[in-house]
Write a protein that holds these residues in place. Structure first.
Motif, PDB file in Angstrom:
ATOM      1  N   GLU A 154       0.783  -1.361   0.010  1.00 16.13           N
ATOM      2  CA  GLU A 154      -0.317  -0.199   0.107  1.00 16.13           C
ATOM      3  C   GLU A 154       0.706   1.416   0.006  1.00 16.13           C
ATOM      4  OE1 GLU A 154      -0.304   0.612   4.620  1.00 16.13           O
ATOM      5  OE2 GLU A 154      -2.636  -0.267   3.318  1.00 16.13           O
ATOM      6  N   ASN A 155       2.397   1.462   0.828  1.00 14.37           N
ATOM      7  CA  ASN A 155       2.541   2.498   0.871  1.00 14.37           C
ATOM      8  C   ASN A 155       3.981   2.532  -0.636  1.00 14.37           C
ATOM      9  OD1 ASN A 155       4.514   0.291   1.407  1.00 14.37           O
ATOM     10  ND2 ASN A 155       5.317   0.743   3.308  1.00 14.37           N
ATOM     11  N   GLY A 156       3.325   1.305  -1.563  1.00 14.86           N
ATOM     12  CA  GLY A 156       4.855   1.545  -2.846  1.00 14.86           C
ATOM     13  C   GLY A 156       5.210   0.616  -2.662  1.00 14.86           C
ATOM     14  N   GLN A 157       5.763   0.043  -1.568  1.00  7.54           N
ATOM     15  CA  GLN A 157       7.093  -0.796  -1.452  1.00  7.54           C
ATOM     16  C   GLN A 157       6.925  -2.224  -1.852  1.00  7.54           C
ATOM     17  OE1 GLN A 157       9.794  -1.369   0.061  1.00  7.54           O
ATOM     18  NE2 GLN A 157      10.254  -2.907  -0.874  1.00  7.54           N
ATOM     19  N   ILE A 158       7.967  -2.650  -3.372  1.00  4.50           N
ATOM     20  CA  ILE A 158       7.598  -3.767  -3.856  1.00  4.50           C
ATOM     21  C   ILE A 158       8.242  -5.460  -3.355  1.00  4.50           C
ATOM     22  CG2 ILE A 158       7.732  -5.032  -5.951  1.00  4.50           C
ATOM     23  CD1 ILE A 158       7.661  -2.091  -7.523  1.00  4.50           C
ATOM     24  N   TRP A 159       7.938  -6.623  -2.700  1.00  2.66           N
ATOM     25  CA  TRP A 159       8.098  -7.572  -2.178  1.00  2.66           C
ATOM     26  C   TRP A 159       8.163  -8.427  -3.615  1.00  2.66           C
ATOM     27  CZ3 TRP A 159      10.566  -7.740   2.183  1.00  2.66           C
ATOM     28  CH2 TRP A 159       9.998  -7.193   3.292  1.00  2.66           C
ATOM     29  N   ARG A 160       9.801  -8.741  -3.917  1.00  2.03           N
ATOM     30  CA  ARG A 160      10.118 -10.133  -4.732  1.00  2.03           C
ATOM     31  C   ARG A 160      10.615 -10.652  -3.874  1.00  2.03           C
ATOM     32  NH1 ARG A 160      15.262  -9.749  -8.027  1.00  2.03           N
ATOM     33  NH2 ARG A 160      16.275  -9.931  -5.672  1.00  2.03           N
TER      34      ARG A 160
ATOM     35  N   TRP B 131       4.915 -19.774   3.595  1.00  2.00           N
ATOM     36  CA  TRP B 131       3.371 -19.339   3.387  1.00  2.00           C
ATOM     37  C   TRP B 131       2.967 -18.146   2.979  1.00  2.00           C
ATOM     38  CZ3 TRP B 131       5.310 -23.114   6.280  1.00  2.00           C
ATOM     39  CH2 TRP B 131       5.038 -23.993   6.663  1.00  2.00           C
ATOM     40  N   VAL B 132       2.232 -17.442   1.949  1.00  2.00           N
ATOM     41  CA  VAL B 132       1.468 -16.399   1.606  1.00  2.00           C
ATOM     42  C   VAL B 132       0.080 -16.493   1.511  1.00  2.00           C
ATOM     43  CG1 VAL B 132       1.640 -14.584   0.073  1.00  2.00           C
ATOM     44  CG2 VAL B 132       3.423 -16.022   0.558  1.00  2.00           C
ATOM     45  N   ASP B 133      -0.193 -16.170   2.654  1.00  2.00           N
ATOM     46  CA  ASP B 133      -2.044 -15.477   2.913  1.00  2.00           C
ATOM     47  C   ASP B 133      -2.171 -14.678   1.692  1.00  2.00           C
ATOM     48  OD1 ASP B 133      -4.722 -17.464   3.993  1.00  2.00           O
ATOM     49  OD2 ASP B 133      -4.218 -15.644   4.751  1.00  2.00           O
ATOM     50  N   LEU B 134      -3.390 -15.353   0.646  1.00  2.00           N
ATOM     51  CA  LEU B 134      -3.335 -14.125  -1.008  1.00  2.00           C
ATOM     52  C   LEU B 134      -4.501 -13.024   0.262  1.00  2.00           C
ATOM     53  CD1 LEU B 134      -2.975 -16.466  -3.678  1.00  2.00           C
ATOM     54  CD2 LEU B 134      -1.401 -14.573  -2.320  1.00  2.00           C
ATOM     55  N   PRO B 135      -5.706 -13.878   0.588  1.00  2.00           N
ATOM     56  CA  PRO B 135      -6.836 -12.987   1.548  1.00  2.00           C
ATOM     57  C   PRO B 135      -5.871 -12.246   2.565  1.00  2.00           C
ATOM     58  CG  PRO B 135      -7.697 -14.883   1.827  1.00  2.00           C
ATOM     59  CD  PRO B 135      -5.641 -15.027   0.825  1.00  2.00           C
ATOM     60  N   THR B 136      -4.952 -12.542   3.451  1.00  2.00           N
ATOM     61  CA  THR B 136      -4.930 -11.207   4.254  1.00  2.00           C
ATOM     62  C   THR B 136      -3.251 -10.824   4.106  1.00  2.00           C
ATOM     63  OG1 THR B 136      -3.267 -13.068   5.506  1.00  2.00           O
ATOM     64  CG2 THR B 136      -5.489 -12.601   6.109  1.00  2.00           C
ATOM     65  N   GLU B 137      -2.317 -11.333   2.863  1.00  2.00           N
ATOM     66  CA  GLU B 137      -1.471 -10.630   2.282  1.00  2.00           C
ATOM     67  C   GLU B 137      -0.194 -10.607   3.542  1.00  2.00           C
ATOM     68  OE1 GLU B 137      -2.251  -6.379   0.979  1.00  2.00           O
ATOM     69  OE2 GLU B 137      -4.452  -7.437   0.106  1.00  2.00           O
ATOM     70  N   PHE B 138      -0.222 -11.600   3.888  1.00  2.00           N
ATOM     71  CA  PHE B 138      -0.100 -12.071   5.443  1.00  2.00           C
ATOM     72  C   PHE B 138       1.508 -13.201   4.810  1.00  2.00           C
ATOM     73  CE2 PHE B 138       1.391 -13.574   9.613  1.00  2.00           C
ATOM     74  CZ  PHE B 138       2.525 -12.393   9.960  1.00  2.00           C
ATOM     75  N   ALA B 139       2.918 -13.095   5.125  1.00  2.00           N
ATOM     76  CA  ALA B 139       3.406 -14.597   5.299  1.00  2.00           C
ATOM     77  C   ALA B 139       3.887 -14.073   6.024  1.00  2.00           C
ATOM     78  CB  ALA B 139       4.827 -14.058   3.968  1.00  2.00           C
TER      79      ALA B 139
ATOM     80  N   ASN C 299       4.391  -8.664   7.249  1.00  6.43           N
ATOM     81  CA  ASN C 299       3.205  -8.437   6.333  1.00  6.43           C
ATOM     82  C   ASN C 299       3.707  -7.414   4.495  1.00  6.43           C
ATOM     83  OD1 ASN C 299       0.691  -6.232   5.621  1.00  6.43           O
ATOM     84  ND2 ASN C 299       0.179  -6.455   7.511  1.00  6.43           N
ATOM     85  N   LEU C 300       2.881  -8.281   4.134  1.00  4.60           N
ATOM     86  CA  LEU C 300       3.413  -7.721   2.851  1.00  4.60           C
ATOM     87  C   LEU C 300       3.076  -6.443   2.381  1.00  4.60           C
ATOM     88  CD1 LEU C 300       3.669 -10.973   0.567  1.00  4.60           C
ATOM     89  CD2 LEU C 300       5.440  -9.723   1.254  1.00  4.60           C
ATOM     90  N   ASP C 301       1.475  -6.289   2.664  1.00  7.07           N
ATOM     91  CA  ASP C 301       1.329  -4.958   2.257  1.00  7.07           C
ATOM     92  C   ASP C 301       1.684  -3.816   3.070  1.00  7.07           C
ATOM     93  OD1 ASP C 301      -0.888  -3.646   1.423  1.00  7.07           O
ATOM     94  OD2 ASP C 301      -2.777  -3.720   2.440  1.00  7.07           O
ATOM     95  N   THR C 302       1.918  -3.998   4.824  1.00 10.87           N
ATOM     96  CA  THR C 302       2.602  -2.342   5.420  1.00 10.87           C
ATOM     97  C   THR C 302       4.100  -2.656   5.776  1.00 10.87           C
ATOM     98  OG1 THR C 302       2.450  -4.007   7.353  1.00 10.87           O
ATOM     99  CG2 THR C 302       0.648  -2.453   6.707  1.00 10.87           C
ATOM    100  N   GLY C 303       4.454  -4.253   5.067  1.00 12.67           N
ATOM    101  CA  GLY C 303       6.501  -3.837   4.694  1.00 12.67           C
ATOM    102  C   GLY C 303       6.712  -4.176   6.177  1.00 12.67           C
ATOM    103  N   GLN C 304       5.608  -4.819   6.905  1.00  8.41           N
ATOM    104  CA  GLN C 304       6.612  -4.914   8.289  1.00  8.41           C
ATOM    105  C   GLN C 304       6.826  -6.393   8.455  1.00  8.41           C
ATOM    106  OE1 GLN C 304       3.102  -3.655  11.512  1.00  8.41           O
ATOM    107  NE2 GLN C 304       3.979  -1.697  11.357  1.00  8.41           N
ATOM    108  N   ALA C 305       8.383  -6.443   8.956  1.00  9.63           N
ATOM    109  CA  ALA C 305       8.501  -7.890   9.265  1.00  9.63           C
ATOM    110  C   ALA C 305       9.249  -7.968  10.991  1.00  9.63           C
ATOM    111  CB  ALA C 305      10.073  -8.369   8.557  1.00  9.63           C
ATOM    112  N   GLU C 306       9.398  -9.525  11.299  1.00 14.94           N
ATOM    113  CA  GLU C 306       9.524  -9.955  12.127  1.00 14.94           C
ATOM    114  C   GLU C 306      10.079 -10.965  12.281  1.00 14.94           C
ATOM    115  OE1 GLU C 306       7.666 -10.637  16.955  1.00 14.94           O
ATOM    116  OE2 GLU C 306       6.312 -10.438  15.264  1.00 14.94           O
TER     117      GLU C 306
END
Length: 202
Positions: free
Chosen positions: A100-106, A147-155, A178-185
């Motif tokens: 959502e913030n323009g970040q692209i994940w590959r 695992w990448v959950d498509l409905p929640t955009e969470f890996a 969180n692929l949408d916000t870019g937060q990783a832990e």
């Protein structure tokens, strides 16, 4: 060939028919030899998930969000679909996710399973990279499965993870992204080795 044709024209009918048959058999033999020396066009499709109903080469699928914006691109040199479990096996998958913030994940791996159009399970040399067009340094998460959950955009994964960046290397267990916000832990056993940065000159 002209000499053969001239000889056939002068030969008796029986001999001429025998020569034509010999030439025909020779042509069939050459075609047969050519066929058996060529490798099969495709490897046999795996059947551990039942009988596949189709496969696609150079597959590319694009997902959009509710307002029509590009959300995700999924690519693979070959995808094999199994209708019994609505499962698609992917070779050398590559995922680009647009946050959502323009970040692209590959995300890349050696293989993946696309399950019920709801989840992507990637395994074997999984690499997760946030792409930054303004920087030549690309940090990277490395793990064995994801695992990448498509409905929640969470890996996520519970496997060991290594995070490499220009500042150092962090090892740990598990990854929540969180692929949408870019937060990783990295939730467990995180230990880092950091390189000292050169002092800035006045």
């Amino acid at each position: 060939m002209a000499g053969v044709t001239s000889w056939l024209a002068q030969a008796p009918p029986i001999r001429r028919a025998g020569a034509l048959l010999a030439l025909l058999l020779l042509g069939v033999l050459l075609v047969w030899l050519q066929d058996i020396t060529q490798p099969p066009p495709y490897a046999p499709l795996p059947t551990e998930h039942g009988e596949p109903d189709y496969y696609i080469e150079q597959a590319r699928a694009i997902r959009y969000n509710a307002v029509g914006e590009r959300l995700q691109i999924l690519e693979s040199p070959q995808v094999t679909h199994y209708p019994e479990n609505n499962l698609a096996l992917m070779d050398q998958p590559r995922v680009h996710h647009y946050g959502e913030n323009g970040q692209i994940w590959r995300i890349t791996a050696n293989k993946a399973e696309y399950r019920n159009q709801q989840e992507i399970y990637l395994e074997d040399r999984v690499r997760i990279t946030p792409l930054n067009p303004d920087s030549p340094y690309l940090p990277e998460f490395a793990t064995s499965r994801l695992w990448v959950d498509l409905p929640t955009e969470f890996a996520h994964t519970s496997a060991p993870v290594t995070f490499t960046s220009p500042g150092g290397i962090t090892h740990g267990k598990g990854l929540n992204l969180n692929l949408d916000t870019g937060q990783a832990e990295i939730p467990e056993q995180a230990q880092g080795q950091y390189h000292p940065q050169p002092a800035m000159q006045d």
